[in-house]
Structure formats: structure tokens, C-alpha cells
Design an enzyme around this catalytic site. Structure first.
Site, PDB file in Angstrom:
ATOM      1  N   GLY A  19      42.011  28.711  86.783  1.00 26.94           N
ATOM      2  CA  GLY A  19      40.226  27.179  87.057  1.00 26.94           C
ATOM      3  C   GLY A  19      41.286  26.585  85.680  1.00 26.94           C
ATOM      4  N   ARG A  43      43.993  24.068  90.297  1.00 28.34           N
ATOM      5  CA  ARG A  43      44.487  23.822  92.315  1.00 28.34           C
ATOM      6  C   ARG A  43      45.458  22.743  92.433  1.00 28.34           C
ATOM      7  NH1 ARG A  43      38.263  22.531  94.574  1.00 28.34           N
ATOM      8  NH2 ARG A  43      38.076  20.666  92.644  1.00 28.34           N
ATOM      9  N   ALA A 151      33.685  24.418  75.291  1.00 31.53           N
ATOM     10  CA  ALA A 151      35.712  24.416  75.176  1.00 31.53           C
ATOM     11  C   ALA A 151      35.796  23.397  73.987  1.00 31.53           C
ATOM     12  CB  ALA A 151      35.862  23.743  76.670  1.00 31.53           C
ATOM     13  N   LYS A 202      20.133  29.991  78.915  1.00 31.93           N
ATOM     14  CA  LYS A 202      20.379  29.130  78.375  1.00 31.93           C
ATOM     15  C   LYS A 202      20.358  27.132  79.079  1.00 31.93           C
ATOM     16  CE  LYS A 202      24.824  28.288  77.856  1.00 31.93           C
ATOM     17  NZ  LYS A 202      25.546  26.991  77.930  1.00 31.93           N
ATOM     18  N   ARG A 266      27.292  19.412  78.968  1.00 30.44           N
ATOM     19  CA  ARG A 266      27.110  18.848  80.017  1.00 30.44           C
ATOM     20  C   ARG A 266      25.108  19.475  80.575  1.00 30.44           C
ATOM     21  NH1 ARG A 266      31.805  21.351  81.701  1.00 30.44           N
ATOM     22  NH2 ARG A 266      30.531  23.322  81.136  1.00 30.44           N
TER      23      ARG A 266
HETATM   24  N1  LIG Z   1      33.093  24.388  79.182  1.00 32.31           N
HETATM   25  C1  LIG Z   1      32.102  24.921  78.657  1.00 32.31           C
HETATM   26  O1  LIG Z   1      32.124  24.373  76.690  1.00 32.31           O
HETATM   27  C2  LIG Z   1      32.171  26.284  79.503  1.00 32.31           C
HETATM   28  C3  LIG Z   1      31.749  26.274  80.606  1.00 32.31           C
HETATM   29  N2  LIG Z   1      32.409  27.731  81.072  1.00 32.31           N
HETATM   30  C4  LIG Z   1      31.150  28.331  82.335  1.00 32.31           C
HETATM   31  O2  LIG Z   1      32.615  28.285  82.712  1.00 32.31           O
HETATM   32  C5  LIG Z   1      32.475  27.400  84.595  1.00 32.31           C
HETATM   33  C6  LIG Z   1      33.464  26.542  84.773  1.00 32.31           C
HETATM   34  O3  LIG Z   1      33.519  25.712  83.464  1.00 32.31           O
HETATM   35  P1  LIG Z   1      33.937  24.343  83.739  1.00 32.31           P
HETATM   36  O4  LIG Z   1      35.611  24.809  82.976  1.00 32.31           O
HETATM   37  O5  LIG Z   1      33.609  23.642  82.137  1.00 32.31           O
HETATM   38  O6  LIG Z   1      33.769  23.411  84.723  1.00 32.31           O
HETATM   39  P2  LIG Z   1      35.130  22.039  85.234  1.00 32.31           P
HETATM   40  O7  LIG Z   1      34.619  21.296  85.859  1.00 32.31           O
HETATM   41  O8  LIG Z   1      35.514  21.268  84.048  1.00 32.31           O
HETATM   42  O9  LIG Z   1      36.630  23.215  85.439  1.00 32.31           O
HETATM   43  C7  LIG Z   1      36.011  23.629  86.611  1.00 32.31           C
HETATM   44  C8  LIG Z   1      37.492  23.877  87.337  1.00 32.31           C
HETATM   45  O10 LIG Z   1      37.722  24.563  88.403  1.00 32.31           O
HETATM   46  C9  LIG Z   1      38.610  24.328  89.757  1.00 32.31           C
HETATM   47  N3  LIG Z   1      37.448  24.513  90.762  1.00 32.31           N
HETATM   48  C10 LIG Z   1      37.929  26.280  91.462  1.00 32.31           C
HETATM   49  N4  LIG Z   1      37.487  25.612  92.561  1.00 32.31           N
HETATM   50  C11 LIG Z   1      37.265  25.283  93.342  1.00 32.31           C
HETATM   51  C12 LIG Z   1      35.390  24.609  94.098  1.00 32.31           C
HETATM   52  N5  LIG Z   1      35.989  25.225  95.063  1.00 32.31           N
HETATM   53  N6  LIG Z   1      35.297  23.085  93.815  1.00 32.31           N
HETATM   54  C13 LIG Z   1      35.468  22.434  92.191  1.00 32.31           C
HETATM   55  N7  LIG Z   1      35.703  23.254  91.079  1.00 32.31           N
HETATM   56  C14 LIG Z   1      36.509  24.094  91.507  1.00 32.31           C
HETATM   57  C15 LIG Z   1      38.101  22.481  89.304  1.00 32.31           C
HETATM   58  O11 LIG Z   1      39.797  22.305  89.741  1.00 32.31           O
HETATM   59  C16 LIG Z   1      38.378  22.332  87.963  1.00 32.31           C
HETATM   60  O12 LIG Z   1      39.431  23.048  86.995  1.00 32.31           O
HETATM   61  C17 LIG Z   1      31.345  26.989  84.087  1.00 32.31           C
HETATM   62  O13 LIG Z   1      30.516  27.977  84.851  1.00 32.31           O
HETATM   63  C18 LIG Z   1      30.393  27.186  82.931  1.00 32.31           C
HETATM   64  O14 LIG Z   1      29.429  27.485  82.591  1.00 32.31           O
HETATM   65  C19 LIG Z   1      31.548  28.845  79.883  1.00 32.31           C
HETATM   66  C20 LIG Z   1      31.299  28.324  78.833  1.00 32.31           C
HETATM   67  C21 LIG Z   1      31.677  26.968  77.957  1.00 32.31           C
HETATM   68  O1  LIG Z   2      28.108  27.294  78.145  1.00 26.68           O
HETATM   69  C1  LIG Z   2      28.280  26.456  77.627  1.00 26.68           C
HETATM   70  C2  LIG Z   2      28.660  26.910  76.171  1.00 26.68           C
HETATM   71  O2  LIG Z   2      28.763  27.657  75.499  1.00 26.68           O
HETATM   72  C3  LIG Z   2      28.741  24.651  77.927  1.00 26.68           C
HETATM   73  O3  LIG Z   2      27.465  24.780  78.061  1.00 26.68           O
HETATM   74  P1  LIG Z   2      27.289  23.365  79.134  1.00 26.68           P
HETATM   75  O4  LIG Z   2      28.238  23.937  80.732  1.00 26.68           O
HETATM   76  O5  LIG Z   2      26.582  22.729  78.759  1.00 26.68           O
HETATM   77  O6  LIG Z   2      28.565  21.993  78.699  1.00 26.68           O
END
Ligand SMILES: NC(=O)C1=CN([C@@H]2O[C@H](COP(=O)(O)OP(=O)(O)OC[C@H]3O[C@@H](n4cnc5c(N)ncnc54)[C@H](O)[C@@H]3O)[C@@H](O)[C@H]2O)C=CC1
Ligand SMILES: O=C(CO)COP(=O)(O)O
Length: 379
Positions: A19, A43, A151, A202, A266
Site C-alpha cells: 500500500g 497498486r 504521516a 480515536k 482526514r
Molecule cells: N495517513 C496517516 O497519517 C495514517 C494512516 N493510518 C492508517 O493506514 C491505513 C491506510 O491509510 P493511508 O495510507 O493514509 O490511506 P491512503 O488513502 O493514503 O492510501 C491507501 C492505499 O491503499 C491502496 N489500496 C490498495 N487496495 C485498495 C483498494 N482495494 N481500494 C482502495 N485503495 C487500495 C491505495 O492505492 C493507496 O495507495 C488506514 O487504515 C489509516 O487509518 C495509520 C496511521 C497514520
Molecule cells: O491515524 C492517524 C494519526 O495517528 C491519521 O489520522 P487520519 O486517518 O484521521 O488522517
């Protein structure tokens, strides 16, 4: 696919991150900066090419230079070949379908680490439970990471801590030793339930904070919702077997503070748009990235009902999302409550009644454990 965990430590260890969104890419950078040999699966082939060749992910992390040694591919088989630890960071609702494709390429002894903060709609399962169910691997091969981890701040190398949790302390330590570098420090615990639910819950409180922010309410309202929100988070998680200490650690209070305060969140942003009067459909369209809180409200409330846990703030978030509650009426309590309530959590569920009693018990526990809580975040 049963097997023993591989606890070998040290730089150069081959790992995969699946991812290439904002968190997956940032985590790949954390691991590469800690000395691991990282392959990041994206992807889209054009994104994999940008990361591989330009060392950039301009859609998700504008202005950030990725480590020169970080490799990227859109081929899962190549990303997973020889990977001893596999970090998964896709939207929670897509985890199951992604795991089915991952399974045939996974090394039998690989440790699988969830970086996600959601529960699955329909089943109400935590991400580590979905991993165990689909991959049929031993729980000692599964870990989760959570904490105040926005992030973009980490990608800019601002000092941050997180907690790695596994039912196997050895596994948690093996993962934590790789997920540590000069700007990122991983602590460990064995409370997977508390660590995972902290990250899920949270998000919901951060949506509530966003809503009242969007309405224009000030610091009293936000502080009241954060404090009462933490009580809801703790009651819920403890009812499912978590240690209350975990919820006052990085994966609970720590993440709640970061997510509730930051415009980078977000969940917080989605809440703010709702509070400003935008309709949920428009908010969803506007959010380019994963907003886990919006999908988690339903399953969390179902799980709460199953254990008889009251979650007035989360319930009001649901009503605002459904359009049945005016955002300006959201409050740190249900406005339909007539009777004054004690400032306490559910008797029996949160191990001992009042917030004060729990705080005292925690302090005593910490004294007994030489200044450190038995189930808390450990370096
Ligand atoms: N962004 C942040 O600051 C943080 C995010 N998280 C967690 O990490 C997880 C991923 O979040 P992000 O990376 O921020 O999300 P994002 O939306 O930035 O990225 C998601 C990624 O997953 C991929 N992907 C693979 N299969 C997919 C599908 N079937 N449908 C849609 N996308 C698909 C997308 O292409 C994309 O690269 C979430 O559960 C989020 O809560 C946890 C800590 C920090
Ligand atoms: O989990 C996160 C920070 O710890 C990121 O939060 P959001 O998914 O709300 O951007």
C-alpha cells in the site's frame, strides 16, 4: 500456513510494505531509514515507477524525498519474495480482498503487521483478526502498530513514537527493532485488542471534534469531547478485553490528541466539513484519501451494543452522518439525558467504577511495577 516467528534482528533485513498511500509510503521510509531492505508495493505501476526512479510519491507526500535505497514495484510477487516482515497499509474495508491476493506469495514464517486503523463492516473484526482469519497464520506471527502517527509529519522526520503490539512479545520486539530510527521510536506491548481499538476509536472522536470545530465551538467543547471521548474509548476497549492502561498510552490518548488537533487528520477534516454544513456524500467525494472513521461508526456501535457499552459521542457522530442530528447540537453527552450523570465509567466493565478510582489504581500499579505499568507502552 503455520510457522514459528523469525525474531532475527538487524539492518538489511528484507521487508515488504503493501500500500503506497500516505501511511504505507511513510512507513516504508521509516523502515528504510532504520536500515531495512524495503520493497514498497503500489497498486498503480506509474506510482511504483515514480517511487522507484524519482524517489518521490508526489500525490501523497508532496515535497518529501524518499530514501535512495527504497525500492518499489506494482508486482506483489516481487514485493513479497523473501520478505520476513510484511507491513500492510491499505484501506480497512479492502484488507480482506487484498489478503486473498497476498496469501499465495507470503513466506510461511513471515510476520504480518497491520498499520491500519479500522474495523471490517459486516463482521466487526479488527484488522489483526481479519489477517488471522484469511491467512490462517498463528497469532504469534501477527503484530499491529498504532500511535500518534500523522504521516506527513513523520515523512518530514519530526520525532514521533508508536507502539508495536503482538500477543508474542518476541514478535513485537522483532518488529519494533526494525521500525525504529533517529526520528521514530517504537515501544512494545502485548495488548493487541487495546492497541487496535485505540486507533479505531480515536478516529470517531476526531470526527466529533472536527464537527464542533466546523460549527465554530471553542476549546471548552473540544476538551470536553476529548475527555469524555477517552472514557468511551476505554469503556469500549476494556469491555472487549483491553487493558485500560493501553488507552492512556500512545495508541489511545496519544493518538486521540494528535488526531483531534491536527488539520492533517482526514477524520478531523471530514468532521469539520460536516460541521460546516456539507452533506456526507459531498464530504466523501472531497476526501481524496482513506477516512476510516466514516466507515467504522456503524460496526463500532454494533459492537458497543453487543456489550452494553454506552457511547453517546459516537452515537451522535452517527446521527450527524445520517443527517438526523444538526451538527450544532452535538455535545459531550446525549442532550436527551434528563438526569445528571456521575463522571464515571461503567461499573465492572472498566475494572473498578469511577475515573478517580481507576486513576488511583493505575498509579498504585505503576508504583508496584517500578514506575512502569505492566501493560503499558514499553521501550
Ligand atoms: N495517513 C496517516 O497519517 C495514517 C494512516 N493510518 C492508517 O493506514 C491505513 C491506510 O491509510 P493511508 O495510507 O493514509 O490511506 P491512503 O488513502 O493514503 O492510501 C491507501 C492505499 O491503499 C491502496 N489500496 C490498495 N487496495 C485498495 C483498494 N482495494 N481500494 C482502495 N485503495 C487500495 C491505495 O492505492 C493507496 O495507495 C488506514 O487504515 C489509516 O487509518 C495509520 C496511521 C497514520
Ligand atoms: O491515524 C492517524 C494519526 O495517528 C491519521 O489520522 P487520519 O486517518 O484521521 O488522517
Amino acid at each position: 500456513m503455520k510457522g514459528r516467528t523469525n525474531a532475527r534482528r538487524g539492518p538489511g533485513k528484507r521487508v515488504a510494505v503493501l500500500g503506497a498511500g500516505s501511511w504505507g509510503t511513510t512507513f516504508a521510509k521509516i523502515l528504510a531509514d532504520g536500515g531495512a531492505d524495503v520493497v514498497l508495493w503500489a497498486r498503480r505501476p506509474e506510482l511504483a515507477r515514480e517511487i522507484q526512479e524519482a524517489k518521490r510519491n508526489s500525490d501523497y507526500l508532496p515535497g518529501v524525498n524518499l530514501p535512495l535505497g527504497l525500492r518499489s514495484t506494482s508486482r506483489l510477487d516481487l514485493a513479497l519474495a523473501g520478505a520476513e516482515q510484511v507491513f500492510v497499509s491499505v484501506p480497512s474495508q479492502s484488507l480482506r480482498e487484498n489478503l486473498k491476493v497476498i496469501a499465495p506469495h507470503l513466506h510461511a514464517e513471515a510476520i504480518v503487521v497491520s498499520l491500519m486503523k479500522g474495523v471490517e463492516k459486516g463482521t466487526g473484526l479488527r484488522m489483526s483478526e481479519v489477517i488471522a482469519e484469511v491467512l490462517t497464520i498463528d497469532p504469534s506471527q501477527i503484530a499491529v502498530i498504532s500511535g500518534p502517527n500523522l504521516a506527513l509529519e513523520i515523512a518530514k522526520e519530526q520525532p514521533t513514537a508508536a507502539v508495536v503490539s503482538s500477543t508474542s512479545l518476541e514478535t513485537a520486539q522483532a518488529v519494533a527493532s526494525l521500525a525504529t530510527n533517529r526520528y521514530f521510536r517504537s515501544f512494545v506491548n502485548t495488548d493487541v485488542i487495546g492497541t487496535e481499538f485505540g486507533g479505531v476509536l480515536k478516529n470517531l472522536i476526531a470526527v466529533a471534534i472536527g464537527i464542533v470545530d466546523g460549527v465554530g465551538y471553542g476549546e471548552n467543547t473540544k476538551a470536553s469531547i476529548i475527555t469524555r471521548g477517552l472514557v468511551e474509548m476505554t469503556d469500549f476497549a476494556v469491555a472487549y478485553g483491553a487493558h485500560p492502561e493501553t488507552l492512556s498510552g500512545l495508541a489511545g490518548l496519544g493518538d486521540l490528541i494528535a488526531t483531534s488537533q491536527s488539520p492533517l487528520s482526514r477524520n478531523n477534516t471530514a468532521g469539520r466539513l460536516l460541521g460546516q454544513g456539507y452533506h456526507l456524500n459531498d464530504v466523501v467525494k472531497q476526501m481524496q484519501q482513506t477516512t476510516e472513521g466514516l466507515a467504522s461508526v456503524g460496526p463500532v456501535l454494533e459492537l458497543a451494543r453487543a456489550k452494553g457499552v454506552e457511547m453517546p459521542i459516537v452515537e451522535q457522530v452517527r446521527q450527524v452522518l445520517a443527517g438526523t442530528l444538526d451538527p450544532k447540537d452535538i455535545a459531550p453527552h446525549l442532550t436527551t439525558d434528563d438526569e445528571p450523570q456521575g463522571e464515571r465509567t461503567l461499573d465492572g466493565q472498566a475494572q473498578g467504577g469511577s475515573a478517580l478510582r481507576r486513576a488511583l489504581k493505575r498509579t498504585l500499579d505503576q508504583l508496584r511495577h517500578g514506575g512502569r505499568s505492566a501493560a503499558g507502552d514499553r521501550p
